[in-house]
Scaffold this motif. Structure first.
Motif, PDB file in Angstrom:
ATOM      1  N   LYS A   5      21.849  57.744 145.801  1.00  7.47           N
ATOM      2  CA  LYS A   5      21.190  56.766 146.668  1.00  7.47           C
ATOM      3  C   LYS A   5      21.441  55.377 146.079  1.00  7.47           C
ATOM      4  O   LYS A   5      21.095  55.095 144.926  1.00  7.47           O
ATOM      5  CB  LYS A   5      19.687  57.024 146.759  1.00  7.47           C
ATOM      6  N   LEU A   6      22.070  54.537 146.878  1.00  8.09           N
ATOM      7  CA  LEU A   6      22.330  53.156 146.474  1.00  8.09           C
ATOM      8  C   LEU A   6      21.322  52.238 147.138  1.00  8.09           C
ATOM      9  O   LEU A   6      20.961  52.434 148.301  1.00  8.09           O
ATOM     10  CB  LEU A   6      23.738  52.730 146.884  1.00  8.09           C
ATOM     11  N   MET A   7      20.873  51.237 146.414  1.00  2.45           N
ATOM     12  CA  MET A   7      20.033  50.190 147.004  1.00  2.45           C
ATOM     13  C   MET A   7      20.736  48.856 146.754  1.00  2.45           C
ATOM     14  O   MET A   7      20.447  48.156 145.781  1.00  2.45           O
ATOM     15  CB  MET A   7      18.617  50.189 146.411  1.00  2.45           C
ATOM     16  N   PRO A   8      21.681  48.513 147.631  1.00  2.00           N
ATOM     17  CA  PRO A   8      22.497  47.327 147.362  1.00  2.00           C
ATOM     18  C   PRO A   8      21.777  46.006 147.553  1.00  2.00           C
ATOM     19  O   PRO A   8      22.152  45.009 146.932  1.00  2.00           O
ATOM     20  CB  PRO A   8      23.651  47.474 148.358  1.00  2.00           C
ATOM     21  N   TYR A   9      20.737  45.982 148.431  1.00  2.00           N
ATOM     22  CA  TYR A   9      20.063  44.708 148.715  1.00  2.00           C
ATOM     23  C   TYR A   9      18.559  44.898 148.799  1.00  2.00           C
ATOM     24  O   TYR A   9      18.063  45.972 149.132  1.00  2.00           O
ATOM     25  CB  TYR A   9      20.567  44.099 150.036  1.00  2.00           C
ATOM     26  N   GLN A  10      17.865  43.795 148.521  1.00  2.00           N
ATOM     27  CA  GLN A  10      16.417  43.751 148.719  1.00  2.00           C
ATOM     28  C   GLN A  10      16.072  42.407 149.351  1.00  2.00           C
ATOM     29  O   GLN A  10      16.498  41.350 148.877  1.00  2.00           O
ATOM     30  CB  GLN A  10      15.679  43.912 147.389  1.00  2.00           C
ATOM     31  N   ASN A  11      15.332  42.466 150.455  1.00  2.00           N
ATOM     32  CA  ASN A  11      14.947  41.263 151.181  1.00  2.00           C
ATOM     33  C   ASN A  11      13.464  40.980 150.940  1.00  2.00           C
ATOM     34  O   ASN A  11      12.623  41.866 151.083  1.00  2.00           O
ATOM     35  CB  ASN A  11      15.214  41.443 152.679  1.00  2.00           C
ATOM     36  N   THR A  12      13.153  39.746 150.552  1.00  2.00           N
ATOM     37  CA  THR A  12      11.764  39.321 150.352  1.00  2.00           C
ATOM     38  C   THR A  12      11.442  38.201 151.327  1.00  2.00           C
ATOM     39  O   THR A  12      12.119  37.176 151.369  1.00  2.00           O
ATOM     40  CB  THR A  12      11.531  38.819 148.912  1.00  2.00           C
TER      41      THR A  12
END
Length: 265
Positions: free
Chosen positions: A71-78
């Motif tokens: 499982k990749l988590m390439p981005y996080q938006n805040t």
């Protein structure tokens, strides 16, 4: 950089990374937090990475193959907003680079214990989407009780909600040397795969064949460089086709099983 997790205890000749697939991304929105009149919402973007190691050992079986799903988590938006008015304060999307090994997938139909060197090559071709990982074992010999070269091939479907095995797909005729799944493409629940001189499309939730294409092109299946399916359109590369000269190649485009275009070099 992702190294072989090496479940079997040796990395020699496993060919980890022989084939890989990335799913489309999906999002998970965390519970908003409130502080000082500001509402903060964090959204994580995920995708699956499936990696085949087609000669990995599994139990007593050498060269049977293993597949790994990360499982990749390439981005996080805040996103920050004023709590009362909902007016946007700011929104930032940053790389996350998170990666975890979620599942180790093994061939659900290994050869009997008497055939230690099964050589199924589970993981020779892999495709995935948000919901499923589909792994081919093109050199599997169905029903073999001794070392065999019949190589009808099998394709195995796994549910990525929990990594569980769902079903096995076989070629319609299960002929010797079909080598089902040397090439595959997945669009939603539609799976296109090669076997012998044919390409077929299956519904992976039922295992049923929707339609086939080919059957009269000689090297149509085994000598393909690739296939692609999208919205009932199936494109098939036939690089050794000699219609316009030896080995000039061509691409055939089908619409729901009917030939629509022939593209020459």
């Amino acid at each position: 950089t992702i190294s072989n997790p090496n479940d079997a205890g040796t990395t020699e000749n496993d060919q980890f990374g022989f084939d890989i697939a990335l799913s489309d991304s999906w999002t998970t929105v965390l519970q908003p937090t409130f502080a000082g009149g500001v509402k903060t919402t964090i959204t994580n973007y995920y995708c699956w990475l499936t990696v085949g190691a087609k000669l990995e050992e599994s139990g007593i079986h050498t060269d049977i193959g293993v597949a790994y799903v990360y499982k990749l988590m390439p981005y996080q938006n805040t996103k920050r907003e004023l709590q009362l008015s909902g007016d946007l304060i700011d929104e930032v999307t940053l790389p996350n680079n998170g990666i975890t090994l979620e599942y180790t997938l093994e061939d659900p139909n290994p050869a009997p214990e008497s055939i230690h060197d099964s050589f199924n090559q589970f993981g020779a071709n892999v495709v995935c989407n948000e919901d499923y990982a589909v792994i081919s074992a093109p050199f599997a010999s169905i029903g073999a009780t001794t070392v065999s070269d019949v190589q009808q091939g099998e394709i195995h479907v796994f549910d990525l909600s929990d990594g569980s095995f769902e079903r096995t797909i076989v070629s319609p005729n299960q002929n010797n040397s079909d080598q089902l799944g040397l090439h595959m493409s997945l669009d939603g629940t539609d799976l296109a795969a090669t076997f012998a001189d044919t390409v077929a499309v299956w519904n992976i939730t039922t295992g049923n064949v929707k339609y086939t294409a080919g059957t009269t092109f000689g090297d149509f299946g085994s000598a393909l460089s690739g296939i692609a399916i999208k919205d009932n359109k199936l494109a098939i590369g036939q690089p050794n086709d000699a219609t316009d000269g030896t080995g000039t190649g061509r691409v055939l485009v089908y619409n729901s099983g009917s030939l629509q275009h022939t593209i020459s070099n």
